[in-house]
Motif scaffolding. Structure first.
Motif, PDB file in Angstrom:
ATOM      1  N   LEU A   1      -1.408  10.906   0.277  1.00 14.38           N
ATOM      2  CA  LEU A   1      -2.800  11.295   0.359  1.00 14.38           C
ATOM      3  C   LEU A   1      -3.732  10.346  -0.387  1.00 14.38           C
ATOM      4  O   LEU A   1      -4.932  10.374  -0.189  1.00 14.38           O
ATOM      5  N   VAL A   2      -3.204   9.533  -1.254  1.00 15.27           N
ATOM      6  CA  VAL A   2      -4.021   8.608  -2.039  1.00 15.27           C
ATOM      7  C   VAL A   2      -4.249   7.343  -1.220  1.00 15.27           C
ATOM      8  O   VAL A   2      -3.301   6.737  -0.738  1.00 15.27           O
ATOM      9  N   PRO A   3      -5.522   6.962  -0.997  1.00 14.95           N
ATOM     10  CA  PRO A   3      -5.765   5.733  -0.227  1.00 14.95           C
ATOM     11  C   PRO A   3      -5.264   4.505  -0.980  1.00 14.95           C
ATOM     12  O   PRO A   3      -5.414   4.404  -2.196  1.00 14.95           O
ATOM     13  N   ALA A   4      -4.672   3.619  -0.256  1.00 13.37           N
ATOM     14  CA  ALA A   4      -4.146   2.403  -0.863  1.00 13.37           C
ATOM     15  C   ALA A   4      -5.282   1.441  -1.141  1.00 13.37           C
ATOM     16  O   ALA A   4      -6.172   1.254  -0.313  1.00 13.37           O
ATOM     17  N   ARG A   5      -5.304   0.863  -2.295  1.00 13.49           N
ATOM     18  CA  ARG A   5      -6.314  -0.133  -2.640  1.00 13.49           C
ATOM     19  C   ARG A   5      -5.826  -1.504  -2.224  1.00 13.49           C
ATOM     20  O   ARG A   5      -4.688  -1.862  -2.453  1.00 13.49           O
ATOM     21  N   ARG A   6      -6.718  -2.247  -1.633  1.00 16.04           N
ATOM     22  CA  ARG A   6      -6.377  -3.620  -1.248  1.00 16.04           C
ATOM     23  C   ARG A   6      -6.860  -4.544  -2.341  1.00 16.04           C
ATOM     24  O   ARG A   6      -8.044  -4.595  -2.636  1.00 16.04           O
ATOM     25  N   THR A   7      -5.960  -5.205  -2.948  1.00  7.63           N
ATOM     26  CA  THR A   7      -6.348  -6.155  -3.988  1.00  7.63           C
ATOM     27  C   THR A   7      -6.456  -7.534  -3.367  1.00  7.63           C
ATOM     28  O   THR A   7      -5.615  -7.935  -2.561  1.00  7.63           O
ATOM     29  N   ARG A   8      -7.508  -8.218  -3.723  1.00  4.17           N
ATOM     30  CA  ARG A   8      -7.708  -9.561  -3.180  1.00  4.17           C
ATOM     31  C   ARG A   8      -6.878 -10.567  -3.958  1.00  4.17           C
ATOM     32  O   ARG A   8      -6.729 -10.468  -5.166  1.00  4.17           O
ATOM     33  N   LYS A   9      -6.416 -11.515  -3.216  1.00  2.83           N
ATOM     34  CA  LYS A   9      -5.699 -12.607  -3.869  1.00  2.83           C
ATOM     35  C   LYS A   9      -6.696 -13.481  -4.603  1.00  2.83           C
ATOM     36  O   LYS A   9      -7.897 -13.442  -4.340  1.00  2.83           O
TER      37      LYS A   9
END
Length: 69
Positions: free
Chosen positions: A5-13
């Motif tokens: 249920l927790v949205p995944a965070r996209r981390t930038r390179k």
């Protein structure tokens, strides 16, 4: 809370840090170029007469006679 249920965070390179800013800059430059073309088109005599004809038609359809733009 479940992990599903927790949205995944996209981390930038590290190499993608300025990508968003560059995309905005390209979009702004493209919008300015397009607006310049539209302004040049709207100033042409053919477009001015077309716009006047459309306005006069709308005025006549609204029942306003005797106005000539």
């Amino acid at each position: 809370m479940s992990k599903a249920l927790v949205p995944a965070r996209r981390t930038r390179k590290h190499t993608e840090r300025g990508a968003a800013t560059a995309e905005y800059a390209v979009t702004i430059v493209a919008a300015c170029g397009l607006s310049g073309i539209l302004i040049a088109l709207m100033k042409s005599p053919a477009m001015m007469s077309l716009l006047k004809a459309i306005i006069n038609y709308a005025l006549k359809a609204a029942g306003v006679d005797g106005v000539q733009i």
